[in-house]
Design a protein around this motif. Structure first.
Motif, PDB file in Angstrom:
ATOM      1  N   SER A   1       0.832  -1.201   0.000  1.00 28.87           N
ATOM      2  CA  SER A   1       0.000   0.000   0.000  1.00 28.87           C
ATOM      3  C   SER A   1       0.870   1.256   0.000  1.00 28.87           C
ATOM      4  O   SER A   1       1.862   1.327   0.731  1.00 28.87           O
ATOM      5  CB  SER A   1      -0.902   0.026   1.238  1.00 28.87           C
ATOM      6  OG  SER A   1      -1.611   1.259   1.313  1.00 28.87           O
ATOM      7  N   PRO A   2       0.503   2.255  -0.789  1.00 27.73           N
ATOM      8  CA  PRO A   2       1.248   3.509  -0.784  1.00 27.73           C
ATOM      9  C   PRO A   2       0.797   4.461   0.309  1.00 27.73           C
ATOM     10  O   PRO A   2       1.374   5.539   0.465  1.00 27.73           O
ATOM     11  CB  PRO A   2       0.922   4.097  -2.167  1.00 27.73           C
ATOM     12  CG  PRO A   2      -0.481   3.630  -2.414  1.00 27.73           C
ATOM     13  CD  PRO A   2      -0.569   2.259  -1.824  1.00 27.73           C
ATOM     14  N   TYR A   3      -0.232   4.088   1.080  1.00 28.16           N
ATOM     15  CA  TYR A   3      -0.866   5.044   1.984  1.00 28.16           C
ATOM     16  C   TYR A   3       0.097   5.537   3.056  1.00 28.16           C
ATOM     17  O   TYR A   3       0.740   4.749   3.759  1.00 28.16           O
ATOM     18  CB  TYR A   3      -2.088   4.412   2.650  1.00 28.16           C
ATOM     19  CG  TYR A   3      -2.903   5.411   3.439  1.00 28.16           C
ATOM     20  CD1 TYR A   3      -3.437   6.540   2.822  1.00 28.16           C
ATOM     21  CD2 TYR A   3      -3.122   5.241   4.796  1.00 28.16           C
ATOM     22  CE1 TYR A   3      -4.176   7.461   3.538  1.00 28.16           C
ATOM     23  CE2 TYR A   3      -3.873   6.159   5.517  1.00 28.16           C
ATOM     24  CZ  TYR A   3      -4.391   7.266   4.883  1.00 28.16           C
ATOM     25  OH  TYR A   3      -5.115   8.192   5.594  1.00 28.16           O
ATOM     26  N   LEU A   4       0.202   6.852   3.165  1.00 34.24           N
ATOM     27  CA  LEU A   4       1.065   7.547   4.121  1.00 34.24           C
ATOM     28  C   LEU A   4       2.544   7.204   3.937  1.00 34.24           C
ATOM     29  O   LEU A   4       3.337   7.357   4.859  1.00 34.24           O
ATOM     30  CB  LEU A   4       0.614   7.275   5.563  1.00 34.24           C
ATOM     31  CG  LEU A   4      -0.767   7.835   5.915  1.00 34.24           C
ATOM     32  CD1 LEU A   4      -1.093   7.572   7.382  1.00 34.24           C
ATOM     33  CD2 LEU A   4      -0.848   9.333   5.632  1.00 34.24           C
ATOM     34  N   GLY A   5       2.878   6.744   2.732  1.00 30.95           N
ATOM     35  CA  GLY A   5       4.284   6.684   2.373  1.00 30.95           C
ATOM     36  C   GLY A   5       4.736   8.059   1.915  1.00 30.95           C
ATOM     37  O   GLY A   5       3.997   9.045   1.982  1.00 30.95           O
ATOM     38  N   LYS A   6       5.944   8.137   1.439  1.00 23.81           N
ATOM     39  CA  LYS A   6       6.472   9.411   0.955  1.00 23.81           C
ATOM     40  C   LYS A   6       5.589   9.963  -0.164  1.00 23.81           C
ATOM     41  O   LYS A   6       5.321   9.272  -1.146  1.00 23.81           O
ATOM     42  CB  LYS A   6       7.899   9.234   0.434  1.00 23.81           C
ATOM     43  CG  LYS A   6       8.957   9.131   1.515  1.00 23.81           C
ATOM     44  CD  LYS A   6       9.398  10.506   1.981  1.00 23.81           C
ATOM     45  CE  LYS A   6      10.639  10.391   2.869  1.00 23.81           C
ATOM     46  NZ  LYS A   6      11.081  11.710   3.336  1.00 23.81           N
TER      47      LYS A   6
ATOM     48  N   ARG B   1      -5.944  11.312   0.813  1.00 23.23           N
ATOM     49  CA  ARG B   1      -6.145  10.539  -0.416  1.00 23.23           C
ATOM     50  C   ARG B   1      -6.429   9.074  -0.078  1.00 23.23           C
ATOM     51  O   ARG B   1      -5.662   8.422   0.638  1.00 23.23           O
ATOM     52  CB  ARG B   1      -4.918  10.636  -1.310  1.00 23.23           C
ATOM     53  CG  ARG B   1      -5.057   9.813  -2.588  1.00 23.23           C
ATOM     54  CD  ARG B   1      -3.831   9.914  -3.464  1.00 23.23           C
ATOM     55  NE  ARG B   1      -3.733  11.227  -4.086  1.00 23.23           N
ATOM     56  CZ  ARG B   1      -2.675  11.653  -4.771  1.00 23.23           C
ATOM     57  NH1 ARG B   1      -1.613  10.871  -4.882  1.00 23.23           N
ATOM     58  NH2 ARG B   1      -2.657  12.841  -5.314  1.00 23.23           N
ATOM     59  N   VAL B   2      -7.527   8.559  -0.585  1.00 21.11           N
ATOM     60  CA  VAL B   2      -7.922   7.182  -0.296  1.00 21.11           C
ATOM     61  C   VAL B   2      -7.049   6.221  -1.099  1.00 21.11           C
ATOM     62  O   VAL B   2      -6.964   6.334  -2.322  1.00 21.11           O
ATOM     63  CB  VAL B   2      -9.407   6.952  -0.634  1.00 21.11           C
ATOM     64  CG1 VAL B   2      -9.808   5.519  -0.304  1.00 21.11           C
ATOM     65  CG2 VAL B   2     -10.285   7.936   0.132  1.00 21.11           C
ATOM     66  N   PRO B   3      -6.406   5.249  -0.433  1.00 26.86           N
ATOM     67  CA  PRO B   3      -5.563   4.285  -1.146  1.00 26.86           C
ATOM     68  C   PRO B   3      -6.385   3.076  -1.589  1.00 26.86           C
ATOM     69  O   PRO B   3      -7.560   2.947  -1.227  1.00 26.86           O
ATOM     70  CB  PRO B   3      -4.567   3.870  -0.056  1.00 26.86           C
ATOM     71  CG  PRO B   3      -5.398   3.894   1.196  1.00 26.86           C
ATOM     72  CD  PRO B   3      -6.353   5.064   1.033  1.00 26.86           C
TER      73      PRO B   3
END
Length: 267
Positions: A197-202, A208-210
């Motif tokens: 998951s890209p959520y709350l990565g850089k 934004r909803v992943p």
């Protein structure tokens, strides 16, 4: 058609995700108000135990609710083997801003090294001070407090990159953790946090909803004994993580994978 379906899914899933995050924020704020009162009343040792246990239980509740409503799937069973071990340094890769919450939720005796600015945060500061988390504004003080905590039987959670991993590409390790381990004569346990998951990565904003559900899988790596050559051990640890880290999605591909409605701008 596919972009329309992705957008519709994002619109439908945005409210429960935002409600979940709102609940986490309100829970953190409520506990920090309580911690502000308890801090001058409890002895340091008792305050540390109460503070760390409360943070662990609170984050554990957050993860339980997130999994129950289908937003996340988490496998952190490997951490149960470390739960009651004393004098242990635990290091992990750092793909998202949720990593610390995930680790301390399952390690109720652990402390984190935190940015000094977060110690003044209304949602984190009082609770972190009660739990005797370690601030990083002074390197000498940070090392001393971490060593003292480990010698008293605590655990230390550290992300040796110092910033979030991007797309599985590890950042250079900072040497402080191996120095702390050497001075405290504490072993270093490696933990890998795997997520696609890209959520709350850089570069991924909180609104934004992943792609959902967000999946985390944790696995234990090797344990390393402290060494007199701290810099040499840092290099070994970095090489070990490079060899065994599961690559995550590239930031550009992840952003294209799921578009979601933008949050309103306040002016």
């Amino acid at each position: 058609m596919r972009p329309i379906l992705r957008l519709a899914k994002a619109v439908l899933l945005a409210p429960p995700l935002y409600l979940l995050l709102l609940g986490l924020g309100l829970m953190s704020l409520a506990w920090n108000l309580v911690a502000m009162v308890l801090y001058p009343l409890l002895p340091a040792g008792r305050g540390r135990d109460v503070g760390r246990a409360a943070i662990a239980h609170g984050y554990r509740l957050f993860w339980t609710v997130a999994c129950a409503c289908g937003m996340m799937r988490i496998d952190a069973r490997c951490l149960s083997a470390l739960r009651d071990e004393q004098g242990l340094v635990i290091i992990a890769n750092h793909p998202t801003m949720l990593d610390a919450l995930l680790l301390v939720a399952h390690l109720p005796h652990s402390a984190c090294i935190m940015k000094a600015s977060l110690m003044r945060n209304v949602f984190l500061g009082a609770g972190a001070r009660l739990a005797r988390y370690i601030r990083n504004d002074s390197a000498r003080t940070m090392v001393r407090l971490a060593v003292d905590d480990l010698r008293e039987g605590g655990q230390l959670v550290v992300f040796p990159e110092g910033t979030r991993t991007t797309g599985g590409r590890l950042n250079a390790f900072r040497p402080g953790v191996t120095l702390i381990a050497r001075l405290a004569q504490a072993p270093i346990q490696t933990v890998f946090i795997d997520t696609d998951s890209p959520y709350l990565g850089k570069g991924w904003p909180i609104w934004r909803v992943p792609p959902l559900p967000i999946v985390f899988h944790l696995r234990l790596g090797e344990r390393f004994a402290p060494m007199a050559d701290s810099n040499g051990l840092t290099a070994r640890l970095e090489q070990y993580f490079q060899q065994h880290l599961t690559p995550g999605p590239a930031p550009e591909a992840a952003a294209a994978e799921c578009q979601s409605p933008r949050a309103p701008t306040l002016s």
